[in-house]
Design an enzyme around this catalytic site. Sequence first.
Site, mmCIF file in Angstrom:
data_model
loop_
_atom_site.group_PDB
_atom_site.id
_atom_site.type_symbol
_atom_site.label_atom_id
_atom_site.label_comp_id
_atom_site.label_asym_id
_atom_site.label_seq_id
_atom_site.Cartn_x
_atom_site.Cartn_y
_atom_site.Cartn_z
ATOM 1 N N LEU A 249 40.048 36.511 36.604
ATOM 2 C CA LEU A 249 40.367 36.235 35.204
ATOM 3 C C LEU A 249 39.912 34.828 34.832
ATOM 4 O O LEU A 249 40.386 33.854 35.408
ATOM 5 C CB LEU A 249 41.876 36.366 34.958
ATOM 6 N N GLU A 250 38.973 34.742 33.907
ATOM 7 C CA GLU A 250 38.528 33.445 33.384
ATOM 8 C C GLU A 250 39.011 33.401 31.946
ATOM 9 O O GLU A 250 38.470 34.081 31.078
ATOM 10 C CB GLU A 250 37.010 33.332 33.482
#
Length: 560
Positions: free
Chosen positions: A262-263
Amino acid sequence: MPEEALPGWKGGSILMNPSIQDPAHPGKIICYDPSTGRHLATIPAHTKNDVDQALARARNAQKLWQQTTFAQRKIVLQSLLDFILLNQENICRVAARDTGKTMVDGKFGEILTVCERIRWTLAHGEDALKDEYRNPGLLMFYKYAKVEYRPMGVVAALVSWNYPFHNTFGPLITALFAGNGILIKASEQAAWSTMSYFAKIARSCLEACGHDPELVQFLVGFQDCGEAVVTSGVDGITFIGSPQVGAKVATAASATLTPCVLELGGKDVAIVNKDVDLHAVVPILMRGVFQNCGQNCIGIERIVVHEDIYESLITMASVRIQELKQGPPLEEKNVDCGSMTMSGRAKVLESMVHDAVKQGATLVHGGKAFSHPKFPQGQFFAPTLITDVHPSMTIAQEEVFAPIMSVFKFSTLEEAISIANSSPYSLGSSVFSRNLKEGHYIMDRLRVGMSNLNDFGVNYLCQSLPFGGVGMSGYGRFGGPEGLRGVCHQKSVTVDRWPMLIQTFLPPVLQYPMTNVGDAIVVTRDLVNIIYDGWLGRLRSVVEIVKVMAIGANEPEQIS
């Protein structure tokens, strides 16, 4: 090359109050140029059924692809690199038409980053994924121990709109080189560029190199499409977007224990110490804040400046910001800042600025939507300078993703560090100081995933480095060996080093069924001592084991 991106194109009706979705036609994506309001196309949004079919096609193609050699995969990447170098103007024009970014921002964020990802992968990707031999330890001295990196299968990337070419091809390059197929769910905000051009580049490249283009599947759609991808049964997920949506992705993926990267954006800080050369630093800060109109996850959103140079920095930045030219980059020359890609952002940003001013901040420039005289439907927000900002303000805590330079003041290094760490976002950071000792002191105390000393964002051009953050900025990494290995199953393997001479042998006292558990306990105790005790203890244990093997220990099992 779609005609809408060709020089001189003036087609497409100007949409009044443009939006990507019409409530009367919820299954359609309305694509338009956000810098002019020109209609580009209306594209069907993909559904769950489309996702399921895409996954099936990718799985079928991946069965053959995973058997390819690294040499074959390198041919595909080299072919892609050659195409990008020959067609970089076209790629940038398509991205500019769909997002409102300038051509220079396209060269930096779309072309340069993708080319460097390919170059690094060609040069170092095979080393990152080849079998890695590990020390088996004294206990298993007669074994080879290694880690094998094997493709997950079909992975998914749900990517954001701010750099549609780069955000699409970054995960694609990594997935393909590791032997995976991939579903790419592009943002509905960039549906036109993805489906009209970028998807065709990827699939044509595979086909030209003799591989099944179905290995790569492109999808565009709204929330239901993204949810369908996450729950489709893919083997791994990369998500680039907001923390709110990222939390939903993680929750949905947890039902099937699908691993996620998850960015989730940032609120990156730049700390400017008192000893810097402002003539060198201010241009870097300007690029960090205003590149792509601030629509960068690693864009500089907070500038924390030492009180001794605070006014000087503001004066220099103010002069530059006043001279920035804003407009549609494919319609006018010498544009510094294009448009905001998403509609409706101006009101949110104006509210943040107004709230900060009410709490004591000073608005020097901008702070409101800009109405272009020729293109009033363009989604512009004026380049903004706001000073005397404090960590408690909303504009200091929430990601603005806009051309807003927010300036804070500090007097001590500890105060600067405190301001920097006050944000829930913890992605990247910059520290500017000629005093390297103080520069490192600050960097060592920042709670972030990445830091740059006397520069902005260059960690992303070092593709050997992992990219990602902590806290609200997400978890997991892409880029570097970590990124390639992150789309692989890591398989631990042991094999006999000298199979004809020595293999694992269980003495009779340890074989099931055990005839004397007391003796077995003594033997296992002595085996532990032989490996981990001192030399006298090891010698004593060897003697005891020989004795047990010869005549038995005759020690009863302790059961109470």
